[in-house]
Design a protein around this motif. Structure first.
Motif, PDB file in Angstrom:
ATOM      1  N   GLN A  48       0.825  -1.209   0.000  1.00 34.41           N
ATOM      2  CA  GLN A  48       0.000   0.000   0.000  1.00 34.41           C
ATOM      3  C   GLN A  48       0.863   1.264   0.000  1.00 34.41           C
ATOM      4  OE1 GLN A  48      -2.724  -0.038   3.320  1.00 34.41           O
ATOM      5  NE2 GLN A  48      -3.486   2.007   2.923  1.00 34.41           N
ATOM      6  N   SER A  49       2.157   1.109   0.144  1.00 39.24           N
ATOM      7  CA  SER A  49       3.054   2.248   0.295  1.00 39.24           C
ATOM      8  C   SER A  49       4.059   2.339  -0.842  1.00 39.24           C
ATOM      9  CB  SER A  49       3.826   2.127   1.618  1.00 39.24           C
ATOM     10  OG  SER A  49       2.937   1.980   2.695  1.00 39.24           O
ATOM     11  N   TYR A  50       4.649   3.510  -0.963  1.00 39.68           N
ATOM     12  CA  TYR A  50       5.716   3.749  -1.939  1.00 39.68           C
ATOM     13  C   TYR A  50       6.908   4.280  -1.155  1.00 39.68           C
ATOM     14  CZ  TYR A  50       8.032   5.175  -6.244  1.00 39.68           C
ATOM     15  OH  TYR A  50       8.911   5.297  -7.281  1.00 39.68           O
ATOM     16  N   TYR A  51       7.991   3.524  -1.127  1.00 35.96           N
ATOM     17  CA  TYR A  51       9.180   3.870  -0.345  1.00 35.96           C
ATOM     18  C   TYR A  51      10.131   4.699  -1.203  1.00 35.96           C
ATOM     19  CZ  TYR A  51       7.617   0.568   3.154  1.00 35.96           C
ATOM     20  OH  TYR A  51       6.888  -0.080   4.114  1.00 35.96           O
ATOM     21  N   LEU A  52      10.330   5.950  -0.806  1.00 40.32           N
ATOM     22  CA  LEU A  52      11.129   6.900  -1.572  1.00 40.32           C
ATOM     23  C   LEU A  52      12.401   7.265  -0.815  1.00 40.32           C
ATOM     24  CD1 LEU A  52      11.356   8.776  -4.051  1.00 40.32           C
ATOM     25  CD2 LEU A  52      10.085  10.486  -2.737  1.00 40.32           C
TER      26      LEU A  52
ATOM     27  N   GLN B 129       8.844   0.260 -11.461  1.00 42.75           N
ATOM     28  CA  GLN B 129       8.322  -0.031 -12.790  1.00 42.75           C
ATOM     29  C   GLN B 129       9.395  -0.492 -13.777  1.00 42.75           C
ATOM     30  OE1 GLN B 129       4.933   0.095 -13.280  1.00 42.75           O
ATOM     31  NE2 GLN B 129       4.936   0.523 -11.086  1.00 42.75           N
ATOM     32  N   LEU B 130      10.635  -0.623 -13.302  1.00 44.32           N
ATOM     33  CA  LEU B 130      11.734  -0.968 -14.202  1.00 44.32           C
ATOM     34  C   LEU B 130      11.900  -2.468 -14.382  1.00 44.32           C
ATOM     35  CD1 LEU B 130      14.532   1.486 -13.020  1.00 44.32           C
ATOM     36  CD2 LEU B 130      13.093   1.673 -15.047  1.00 44.32           C
TER      37      LEU B 130
ATOM     38  N   LYS C 293      21.312  -2.309 -14.446  1.00 44.46           N
ATOM     39  CA  LYS C 293      21.531  -3.480 -13.589  1.00 44.46           C
ATOM     40  C   LYS C 293      21.972  -3.108 -12.180  1.00 44.46           C
ATOM     41  CE  LYS C 293      26.095  -4.392 -15.431  1.00 44.46           C
ATOM     42  NZ  LYS C 293      26.934  -5.285 -16.200  1.00 44.46           N
ATOM     43  N   TRP C 294      22.531  -1.901 -12.002  1.00 48.12           N
ATOM     44  CA  TRP C 294      22.951  -1.453 -10.677  1.00 48.12           C
ATOM     45  C   TRP C 294      21.763  -1.328  -9.722  1.00 48.12           C
ATOM     46  CZ3 TRP C 294      21.018   3.152  -8.821  1.00 48.12           C
ATOM     47  CH2 TRP C 294      20.457   4.029  -9.750  1.00 48.12           C
ATOM     48  N   ILE C 295      20.573  -1.134 -10.240  1.00 45.87           N
ATOM     49  CA  ILE C 295      19.370  -1.018  -9.413  1.00 45.87           C
ATOM     50  C   ILE C 295      18.969  -2.384  -8.849  1.00 45.87           C
ATOM     51  CG2 ILE C 295      16.900  -0.426  -9.473  1.00 45.87           C
ATOM     52  CD1 ILE C 295      17.637   1.683 -11.621  1.00 45.87           C
ATOM     53  N   PHE C 296      19.380  -3.455  -9.497  1.00 44.15           N
ATOM     54  CA  PHE C 296      18.985  -4.813  -9.129  1.00 44.15           C
ATOM     55  C   PHE C 296      20.101  -5.615  -8.456  1.00 44.15           C
ATOM     56  CE2 PHE C 296      16.364  -3.292 -12.534  1.00 44.15           C
ATOM     57  CZ  PHE C 296      15.091  -3.722 -12.213  1.00 44.15           C
ATOM     58  N   THR C 297      21.282  -5.030  -8.288  1.00 42.47           N
ATOM     59  CA  THR C 297      22.419  -5.724  -7.684  1.00 42.47           C
ATOM     60  C   THR C 297      23.003  -4.874  -6.558  1.00 42.47           C
ATOM     61  OG1 THR C 297      23.949  -4.760  -9.296  1.00 42.47           O
ATOM     62  CG2 THR C 297      23.026  -6.914  -9.833  1.00 42.47           C
ATOM     63  N   LYS C 298      23.899  -5.459  -5.781  1.00 41.24           N
ATOM     64  CA  LYS C 298      24.516  -4.719  -4.676  1.00 41.24           C
ATOM     65  C   LYS C 298      25.242  -3.497  -5.215  1.00 41.24           C
ATOM     66  CE  LYS C 298      24.932  -8.270  -1.225  1.00 41.24           C
ATOM     67  NZ  LYS C 298      25.804  -9.003  -0.326  1.00 41.24           N
ATOM     68  N   THR C 299      24.861  -2.357  -4.681  1.00 33.99           N
ATOM     69  CA  THR C 299      25.389  -1.062  -5.103  1.00 33.99           C
ATOM     70  C   THR C 299      25.709  -0.254  -3.852  1.00 33.99           C
ATOM     71  OG1 THR C 299      23.992  -1.140  -7.081  1.00 33.99           O
ATOM     72  CG2 THR C 299      24.830   1.023  -6.448  1.00 33.99           C
TER      73      THR C 299
ATOM     74  N   PRO D 251      19.230  -1.468  -4.438  1.00 31.35           N
ATOM     75  CA  PRO D 251      18.204  -0.412  -4.455  1.00 31.35           C
ATOM     76  C   PRO D 251      16.778  -0.922  -4.657  1.00 31.35           C
ATOM     77  CG  PRO D 251      20.134   0.321  -5.649  1.00 31.35           C
ATOM     78  CD  PRO D 251      20.360  -1.132  -5.313  1.00 31.35           C
ATOM     79  N   ARG D 252      16.558  -1.800  -5.611  1.00 28.43           N
ATOM     80  CA  ARG D 252      15.197  -2.282  -5.924  1.00 28.43           C
ATOM     81  C   ARG D 252      14.603  -3.068  -4.755  1.00 28.43           C
ATOM     82  NH1 ARG D 252      12.271  -3.705 -10.767  1.00 28.43           N
ATOM     83  NH2 ARG D 252      10.260  -4.386 -10.040  1.00 28.43           N
ATOM     84  N   ASP D 253      15.438  -3.759  -3.976  1.00 28.67           N
ATOM     85  CA  ASP D 253      14.934  -4.528  -2.837  1.00 28.67           C
ATOM     86  C   ASP D 253      14.515  -3.638  -1.676  1.00 28.67           C
ATOM     87  OD1 ASP D 253      15.491  -6.830  -4.247  1.00 28.67           O
ATOM     88  OD2 ASP D 253      17.229  -7.391  -3.022  1.00 28.67           O
ATOM     89  N   GLN D 254      15.109  -2.464  -1.566  1.00 31.92           N
ATOM     90  CA  GLN D 254      14.898  -1.615  -0.403  1.00 31.92           C
ATOM     91  C   GLN D 254      13.936  -0.457  -0.640  1.00 31.92           C
ATOM     92  OE1 GLN D 254      15.910  -2.876   2.228  1.00 31.92           O
ATOM     93  NE2 GLN D 254      17.362  -4.315   1.376  1.00 31.92           N
ATOM     94  N   LEU D 255      13.884   0.035  -1.866  1.00 28.48           N
ATOM     95  CA  LEU D 255      13.107   1.243  -2.169  1.00 28.48           C
ATOM     96  C   LEU D 255      12.286   1.052  -3.435  1.00 28.48           C
ATOM     97  CD1 LEU D 255      16.024   3.782  -1.621  1.00 28.48           C
ATOM     98  CD2 LEU D 255      14.099   3.426  -0.074  1.00 28.48           C
ATOM     99  N   ASP D 256      11.228   1.835  -3.560  1.00 29.16           N
ATOM    100  CA  ASP D 256      10.440   1.845  -4.793  1.00 29.16           C
ATOM    101  C   ASP D 256      10.934   2.915  -5.753  1.00 29.16           C
ATOM    102  OD1 ASP D 256       8.559  -0.209  -4.039  1.00 29.16           O
ATOM    103  OD2 ASP D 256       7.773   1.244  -2.601  1.00 29.16           O
ATOM    104  N   GLY D 257      11.616   3.916  -5.218  1.00 29.21           N
ATOM    105  CA  GLY D 257      12.136   4.987  -6.049  1.00 29.21           C
ATOM    106  C   GLY D 257      13.172   5.788  -5.305  1.00 29.21           C
ATOM    107  N   ALA D 258      13.890   6.621  -6.046  1.00 26.03           N
ATOM    108  CA  ALA D 258      14.935   7.448  -5.440  1.00 26.03           C
ATOM    109  C   ALA D 258      14.904   8.846  -6.033  1.00 26.03           C
ATOM    110  CB  ALA D 258      16.313   6.829  -5.660  1.00 26.03           C
ATOM    111  N   LEU D 259      15.187   9.802  -5.187  1.00 23.83           N
ATOM    112  CA  LEU D 259      15.322  11.197  -5.582  1.00 23.83           C
ATOM    113  C   LEU D 259      16.760  11.590  -5.298  1.00 23.83           C
ATOM    114  CD1 LEU D 259      13.997  13.893  -6.451  1.00 23.83           C
ATOM    115  CD2 LEU D 259      13.446  14.271  -4.048  1.00 23.83           C
TER     116      LEU D 259
END
Length: 153
Positions: free
Chosen positions: A51-55, A100-101, A108-114, A128-136
């Motif tokens: 129900q949430s979007y983690y930014l 949405q990616l 690939k950096w969004i889906f691997t340890k960064t 990043p993708r495991d922890q957050l829905d988006g980044a600013l």
């Protein structure tokens, strides 16, 4: 924090998507430190997560303050860090929606340890993708100018 978030999601806005935006390490969804600390994002129910979007909020360069108001200069983000990848777009502020990616060679950096710089100085690994829905990413930051309180007479 958990109880407040659950109340907001279940009672105040039961049919709305909520943006969760706080200190990054407090909202990561699947994170556990070596000391056993689990952030808010990891301990809420799966229903709340859906129900949430983690930014997450990240910074590239500048000066910031500690929580006690002491200024310090941020370190330059390392190559191949989240800040470095997002900085390549050359924008004063950049939003990226991870949710949405689909993985490809360019993201690939969004889906691997960064690496990212926690508080602008401490290299920290995460997916990043495991922890957050988006980044600013804010390119350049500066410390706040605190308002002075008027004294009552």
């Amino acid at each position: 924090m958990k109880e407040n978030l659950e109340w907001i999601c279940q009672e105040l806005y039961p049919n709305e998507k909520i943006i969760i935006w706080a200190h990054n390490l407090h909202i990561f969804k699947q994170y556990k430190t070596f000391t056993g600390f689990e952030p808010l994002g990891a301990i809420v129910s799966n229903k709340i997560k859906e129900q949430s979007y983690y930014l997450g909020l990240f910074m590239y360069e500048g000066e910031i303050h500690t929580d006690t108001g002491q200024p310090y200069k941020m370190e330059k983000p390392p190559k191949k860090s989240l800040e470095d990848y997002m900085h390549q777009v050359q924008s004063p502020a950049l939003f990226t929606d991870f949710s949405q990616l689909e993985k490809n060679s360019g993201n690939k950096w969004i889906f691997t340890k960064t690496t990212f710089l926690e508080s602008g100085t401490m290299p920290t690994l995460f997916v990043p993708r495991d922890q957050l829905d988006g980044a600013l990413l804010v390119e350049s930051v500066s410390p706040p100018e605190y308002l002075k309180r008027k004294k009552n007479k």
